[in-house]
Motif scaffolding. Structure first.
Motif, PDB file in Angstrom:
ATOM      1  N   SER A   1      21.731  -0.055  29.774  1.00 52.30           N
ATOM      2  CA  SER A   1      21.481  -0.218  31.202  1.00 52.30           C
ATOM      3  C   SER A   1      20.155   0.427  31.588  1.00 52.30           C
ATOM      4  O   SER A   1      19.593   1.223  30.840  1.00 52.30           O
ATOM      5  CB  SER A   1      22.623   0.403  31.997  1.00 52.30           C
ATOM      6  N   TYR A   2      19.677   0.107  32.784  1.00 53.20           N
ATOM      7  CA  TYR A   2      18.361   0.605  33.209  1.00 53.20           C
ATOM      8  C   TYR A   2      18.329   2.119  33.329  1.00 53.20           C
ATOM      9  O   TYR A   2      17.294   2.745  33.147  1.00 53.20           O
ATOM     10  CB  TYR A   2      17.926  -0.044  34.519  1.00 53.20           C
ATOM     11  N   SER A   3      19.468   2.717  33.621  1.00 55.18           N
ATOM     12  CA  SER A   3      19.524   4.173  33.748  1.00 55.18           C
ATOM     13  C   SER A   3      19.893   4.857  32.442  1.00 55.18           C
ATOM     14  O   SER A   3      19.941   6.084  32.385  1.00 55.18           O
ATOM     15  CB  SER A   3      20.548   4.561  34.810  1.00 55.18           C
ATOM     16  N   ALA A   4      20.170   4.062  31.411  1.00 56.45           N
ATOM     17  CA  ALA A   4      20.632   4.563  30.111  1.00 56.45           C
ATOM     18  C   ALA A   4      22.039   5.128  30.182  1.00 56.45           C
ATOM     19  O   ALA A   4      22.512   5.745  29.231  1.00 56.45           O
ATOM     20  CB  ALA A   4      19.681   5.607  29.535  1.00 56.45           C
ATOM     21  N   GLY A   5      22.721   4.894  31.278  1.00 54.41           N
ATOM     22  CA  GLY A   5      24.067   5.414  31.403  1.00 54.41           C
ATOM     23  C   GLY A   5      25.108   4.609  30.643  1.00 54.41           C
ATOM     24  O   GLY A   5      26.191   5.110  30.359  1.00 54.41           O
ATOM     25  N   ARG A   6      24.769   3.363  30.320  1.00 52.56           N
ATOM     26  CA  ARG A   6      25.721   2.506  29.622  1.00 52.56           C
ATOM     27  C   ARG A   6      25.044   1.837  28.440  1.00 52.56           C
ATOM     28  O   ARG A   6      23.905   1.414  28.530  1.00 52.56           O
ATOM     29  CB  ARG A   6      26.278   1.443  30.553  1.00 52.56           C
ATOM     30  N   THR A   7      25.786   1.731  27.343  1.00 52.00           N
ATOM     31  CA  THR A   7      25.312   1.022  26.163  1.00 52.00           C
ATOM     32  C   THR A   7      26.408   0.081  25.678  1.00 52.00           C
ATOM     33  O   THR A   7      27.596   0.281  25.992  1.00 52.00           O
ATOM     34  CB  THR A   7      24.928   1.983  25.027  1.00 52.00           C
ATOM     35  N   TYR A   8      25.979  -0.900  24.919  1.00 53.42           N
ATOM     36  CA  TYR A   8      26.938  -1.893  24.420  1.00 53.42           C
ATOM     37  C   TYR A   8      26.425  -2.400  23.087  1.00 53.42           C
ATOM     38  O   TYR A   8      25.220  -2.613  22.931  1.00 53.42           O
ATOM     39  CB  TYR A   8      27.058  -3.050  25.415  1.00 53.42           C
ATOM     40  N   TYR A   9      27.354  -2.576  22.120  1.00 53.43           N
ATOM     41  CA  TYR A   9      26.948  -2.925  20.760  1.00 53.43           C
ATOM     42  C   TYR A   9      27.743  -4.113  20.229  1.00 53.43           C
ATOM     43  O   TYR A   9      28.921  -4.303  20.564  1.00 53.43           O
ATOM     44  CB  TYR A   9      27.170  -1.735  19.823  1.00 53.43           C
ATOM     45  N   ALA A  10      27.093  -4.844  19.362  1.00 53.33           N
ATOM     46  CA  ALA A  10      27.814  -5.837  18.580  1.00 53.33           C
ATOM     47  C   ALA A  10      28.741  -5.114  17.607  1.00 53.33           C
ATOM     48  O   ALA A  10      28.416  -4.022  17.125  1.00 53.33           O
ATOM     49  CB  ALA A  10      26.836  -6.714  17.810  1.00 53.33           C
ATOM     50  N   ASP A  11      29.875  -5.719  17.326  1.00 56.37           N
ATOM     51  CA  ASP A  11      30.834  -5.084  16.420  1.00 56.37           C
ATOM     52  C   ASP A  11      30.218  -4.803  15.055  1.00 56.37           C
ATOM     53  O   ASP A  11      30.556  -3.813  14.399  1.00 56.37           O
ATOM     54  CB  ASP A  11      32.058  -5.981  16.253  1.00 56.37           C
ATOM     55  N   SER A  12      29.307  -5.658  14.632  1.00 57.58           N
ATOM     56  CA  SER A  12      28.737  -5.540  13.294  1.00 57.58           C
ATOM     57  C   SER A  12      27.860  -4.294  13.126  1.00 57.58           C
ATOM     58  O   SER A  12      27.593  -3.883  11.993  1.00 57.58           O
ATOM     59  CB  SER A  12      27.919  -6.780  12.959  1.00 57.58           C
ATOM     60  N   VAL A  13      27.416  -3.706  14.235  1.00 55.66           N
ATOM     61  CA  VAL A  13      26.526  -2.541  14.136  1.00 55.66           C
ATOM     62  C   VAL A  13      27.125  -1.293  14.771  1.00 55.66           C
ATOM     63  O   VAL A  13      26.525  -0.210  14.675  1.00 55.66           O
ATOM     64  CB  VAL A  13      25.145  -2.835  14.772  1.00 55.66           C
ATOM     65  N   LYS A  14      28.259  -1.427  15.412  1.00 63.35           N
ATOM     66  CA  LYS A  14      28.882  -0.295  16.101  1.00 63.35           C
ATOM     67  C   LYS A  14      29.129   0.841  15.120  1.00 63.35           C
ATOM     68  O   LYS A  14      29.656   0.638  14.025  1.00 63.35           O
ATOM     69  CB  LYS A  14      30.188  -0.759  16.750  1.00 63.35           C
ATOM     70  N   GLY A  15      28.728   2.028  15.520  1.00 64.90           N
ATOM     71  CA  GLY A  15      28.904   3.194  14.658  1.00 64.90           C
ATOM     72  C   GLY A  15      27.738   3.443  13.716  1.00 64.90           C
ATOM     73  O   GLY A  15      27.636   4.510  13.116  1.00 64.90           O
ATOM     74  N   ARG A  16      26.859   2.465  13.560  1.00 63.44           N
ATOM     75  CA  ARG A  16      25.688   2.623  12.677  1.00 63.44           C
ATOM     76  C   ARG A  16      24.373   2.616  13.458  1.00 63.44           C
ATOM     77  O   ARG A  16      23.429   3.307  13.075  1.00 63.44           O
ATOM     78  CB  ARG A  16      25.654   1.485  11.643  1.00 63.44           C
ATOM     79  N   PHE A  17      24.318   1.840  14.521  1.00 57.89           N
ATOM     80  CA  PHE A  17      23.099   1.705  15.313  1.00 57.89           C
ATOM     81  C   PHE A  17      23.275   2.420  16.653  1.00 57.89           C
ATOM     82  O   PHE A  17      24.384   2.439  17.220  1.00 57.89           O
ATOM     83  CB  PHE A  17      22.778   0.245  15.590  1.00 57.89           C
ATOM     84  N   THR A  18      22.167   2.948  17.165  1.00 56.89           N
ATOM     85  CA  THR A  18      22.174   3.589  18.474  1.00 56.89           C
ATOM     86  C   THR A  18      20.971   3.127  19.277  1.00 56.89           C
ATOM     87  O   THR A  18      19.830   3.241  18.814  1.00 56.89           O
ATOM     88  CB  THR A  18      22.131   5.116  18.344  1.00 56.89           C
ATOM     89  N   ILE A  19      21.229   2.611  20.469  1.00 60.32           N
ATOM     90  CA  ILE A  19      20.152   2.211  21.356  1.00 60.32           C
ATOM     91  C   ILE A  19      19.932   3.321  22.374  1.00 60.32           C
ATOM     92  O   ILE A  19      20.885   3.962  22.841  1.00 60.32           O
ATOM     93  CB  ILE A  19      20.464   0.868  22.063  1.00 60.32           C
ATOM     94  N   SER A  20      18.670   3.568  22.697  1.00 58.28           N
ATOM     95  CA  SER A  20      18.333   4.578  23.689  1.00 58.28           C
ATOM     96  C   SER A  20      17.040   4.158  24.381  1.00 58.28           C
ATOM     97  O   SER A  20      16.368   3.219  23.938  1.00 58.28           O
ATOM     98  CB  SER A  20      18.183   5.959  23.044  1.00 58.28           C
ATOM     99  N   ARG A  21      16.719   4.846  25.465  1.00 52.63           N
ATOM    100  CA  ARG A  21      15.484   4.523  26.168  1.00 52.63           C
ATOM    101  C   ARG A  21      14.908   5.776  26.789  1.00 52.63           C
ATOM    102  O   ARG A  21      15.645   6.722  27.126  1.00 52.63           O
ATOM    103  CB  ARG A  21      15.713   3.449  27.227  1.00 52.63           C
TER     104      ARG A  21
END
Length: 124
Positions: free
Chosen positions: A52-72
Motif C-alpha cells: 500500500s502507499y503507506s506501507a501499512g499493508r502488503t500482499y504476496y503470491a502464495d508461491s513467494v510467501k515467506g521467502r520474499f518481502t516487499i517494502s518501500r
C-alpha cells in the motif's frame, strides 16, 4: 507521469538472495500502490507482491510467501523486493508497477505505470 526503473537483478544459485530496487520519479510516489510482477517468455505476467502507499499493508503470491518481502521508502521514492531462498522457478524478468490509489494488488490492468524489468536467473 511516473517513470519506474528497476535494478538489482542477476544470476544466482538456488538458495541465494537478491534485493531488487525500483526507483520512481515524480512527487506523488507516496500516493501510489506499488507492486512487483514477473514474467517468463510465452507466459502471462504474474503478480508477486504488492504494498500500500503507506506501507501499512502488503500482499504476496502464495508461491513467494515467506521467502520474499516487499517494502518501500517514500522519502527515497523507492520500492524494494527482498528475495530469499531463491528457487530455479523464480527465474523471470521482474517488473515494478505503480497504481494510482488502490483497486487491488494482483491484476496487471489495475496498474498505470511499469518499469522496463530486470532479469533474475536462478541456477540449480
Amino acid at each position: 507521469q511516473v517513470q519506474l526503473v528497476e535494478s538489482g537483478g542477476g544470476l544466482v544459485q538456488a538458495g541465494d538472495s537478491l534485493n531488487l530496487s525500483c526507483a520512481a520519479s515524480g512527487r506523488t510516489f507516496n500516493s501510489y500502490t506499488m507492486g512487483w510482477f514477473r514474467q517468463v517468455l510465452q507466459k502471462e505476467r504474474e503478480f508477486v507482491a504488492g504494498i500500500s502507499y503507506s506501507a501499512g499493508r502488503t500482499y504476496y503470491a502464495d508461491s513467494v510467501k515467506g521467502r520474499f518481502t516487499i517494502s518501500r521508502d517514500n522519502a527515497k521514492n523507492t520500492v524494494y523486493l527482498q528475495m530469499n531462498s531463491l528457487k530455479p522457478e523464480d527465474t523471470a524478468v521482474y517488473y515494478c508497477a505503480g497504481q494510482r490509489g488502490f483497486s487491488g494488488y494482483t491484476a496487471t490492468r489495475k496498474y498505470d505505470y511499469w518499469g522496463q524489468g530486470t532479469q533474475v536467473t536462478v541456477s540449480s
